[in-house]
Design an enzyme around this catalytic site. Sequence first.
Site, short mmCIF file in Angstrom:
data_model
loop_
_atom_site.label_atom_id
_atom_site.label_comp_id
_atom_site.label_asym_id
_atom_site.label_seq_id
_atom_site.Cartn_x
_atom_site.Cartn_y
_atom_site.Cartn_z
N GLU A 348 0.97 -1.16 -0.09
CA GLU A 348 0.18 -0.07 0.25
C GLU A 348 0.85 1.28 -0.14
O GLU A 348 0.52 2.24 0.50
CB GLU A 348 -0.95 0.18 1.09
CG GLU A 348 -1.87 -1.16 0.97
CD GLU A 348 -2.23 -1.44 2.31
OE1 GLU A 348 -3.72 -1.49 2.02
OE2 GLU A 348 -1.94 -1.13 3.86
C1 TNX Z 1 -4.44 -3.85 4.67
S1 TNX Z 1 -2.89 -6.07 4.14
C2 TNX Z 1 -3.32 -3.77 5.12
C3 TNX Z 1 -3.32 -3.10 6.59
C4 TNX Z 1 -4.26 -3.06 7.25
C5 TNX Z 1 -5.06 -3.64 6.22
C6 TNX Z 1 -6.77 -3.89 7.52
C7 TNX Z 1 -2.00 -4.72 4.02
C8 TNX Z 1 -0.34 -6.38 3.69
N1 TNX Z 1 -2.33 -3.77 4.73
O1 TNX Z 1 -2.17 -2.23 6.11
O2 TNX Z 1 -4.46 -2.87 8.77
O3 TNX Z 1 -5.03 -4.15 5.48
O4 TNX Z 1 -7.48 -5.10 7.33
#
Ligand code: TNX
Length: 534
Positions: A348
């Site tokens: 992300e």
């Molecule tokens: C996505 S899964 C994220 C996390 C969040 C999560 C909450 C991922 C690699 N990144 O930063 O905590 O969703 O469900």
Amino acid sequence: MPLTILLISITIVGCGPSDPPTDLTKEGIIPKPVSVVATKKSFELTADSEIYVENDSLYFLGKYLSDRFKTATGFNIPVKIGSEIPSTDAIFLTAKSDQNLAPEGYSLIVDEDYVKLSAPRLHGLFNGLQTLRQLLPPKIESSTLQDGPWKISSGVIRDYPQYSWRGSMLDVARHFFSVEDVKRYIDLISYYKMNVLHLHLSDDQGWRIEIKSWPNLAKHGGKTEVGGGKGGFFTQEQYSDIVAYAQQRFITIVPEIDLPGHINSALASYGELNGGIIVPGEGKTSDKTPQQDLGIKPPTSTTLYTGIAVGWSTLRVDKPVTFKFVEDVIREISAITPGPYFHIGGDEAHVTPKQDYITFINKFKGIVKKNNKTMIGWEEISQANIDMDVMTQYWNKPKNAERAVAKMSKLILSPAKKAYLDMSYDSTTKLGLHWAAYIEVDRAYDWKLSTILHGIQKDYILGIEAPLWSETITTMDELEFLAFPRLPGYAEIGWSPEEKRTWDEYRLRLGYHGARMKAMGIDFYRSPKVDWRE
Ligand code: TNX
């Protein structure tokens, strides 16, 4: 490979109750063993029982077992060294370990007069001990003295895992969890034969590990957490204590420092890392998707973040100090991590320009390698120059997993729609998020690692990891409520032969584990999908 045998030999004492457990095939072991043969008798653990281990190197395993039994039974079961069984008033038998058993495999023989556990490696013996614990009545896990008898069905179990990576991830960044909490989680996951605990040690909301060359990371960056609570961090000594505790339970700790995004806690601690970011406005955050519309608040260099938006912070590739920071952090953590892995995050990074992101991941790869670790990253790293020396953690987009495999990178599977422990069970669950799905216990269990991604060969799948993100949980009870009872199912998905698993059969075994989880003091979700036997 050394021959190692843990011999548990026990005297026969007295006669049993009227209905002793005698059918080993009916025991609700989780994960389900590869093969079980019943011999329709039972063995009894008594105050006169003894544990024999073959040599000094196995002593700690005998002690571990004796300690597990002590509280509920009140027995002080001695641990003795001996490959030959001493001639006491008991009958003992011994056999050689089967060298053909896979790593982590074990075989367990329960006779009327003795129990014999054998395995080619210590890890297999440890796994066998978990099976043995599960064969005793659930109250064996109680923290208070209980009445016996302590009987076990007789028979033979031969068992080994299908996948080598069976783990969970704990996010100690969004909310901090103490050393004691992490140790308890280690105990709980090891009971189901998981072998990896991935610790998410940094994120926008908190930096949770002391870095001696950058002390402000923990000192300032660890000060708070989601919701504005007091946060916290592990000193390096505390982290080493966790690692050693995990090692004794055959769990590899995988440290993660999330880079180049999810980095506000570091930017707030060292202004020179901060390239000017836009901090999401309080109250504008949502739990809908990881890619959300962000509110705007003027960037300040020391502001810590207590909301739950993602994808808005980044390191700057054009600042030389960035790589000094990354090198120091990876070096210090690698030095105190005996396991072979370092997780660089990589998820992300929505505000990192794509070309910069690729440059980052390529550079991280070199830095991790220089520290003699294998790099792991979330699936987005498949955009970069990865190869067979890098492991990719799939969580969201099959396209990313396919691209990783095309570059020969193997996969750890954490599909959010199935395996995210932070997803609510249903719309009435007070804890958890639901951007990926509601995940009831059946949905969590009823899928296969080999088919969840189409067209990817089994060889490329290392196993399963169930992440527990902590935006919505602040206490160990809350943590347990989301992890249990889904976690045993994930352990089974990684361990047991796929063709032998069905939800209808599993739900019965899980129902029996209700009493075990209760005896362990686990605050689990009483899913209506399961007939709980407590
Ligand atoms: C996505 S899964 C994220 C996390 C969040 C999560 C909450 C991922 C690699 N990144 O930063 O905590 O969703 O469900």
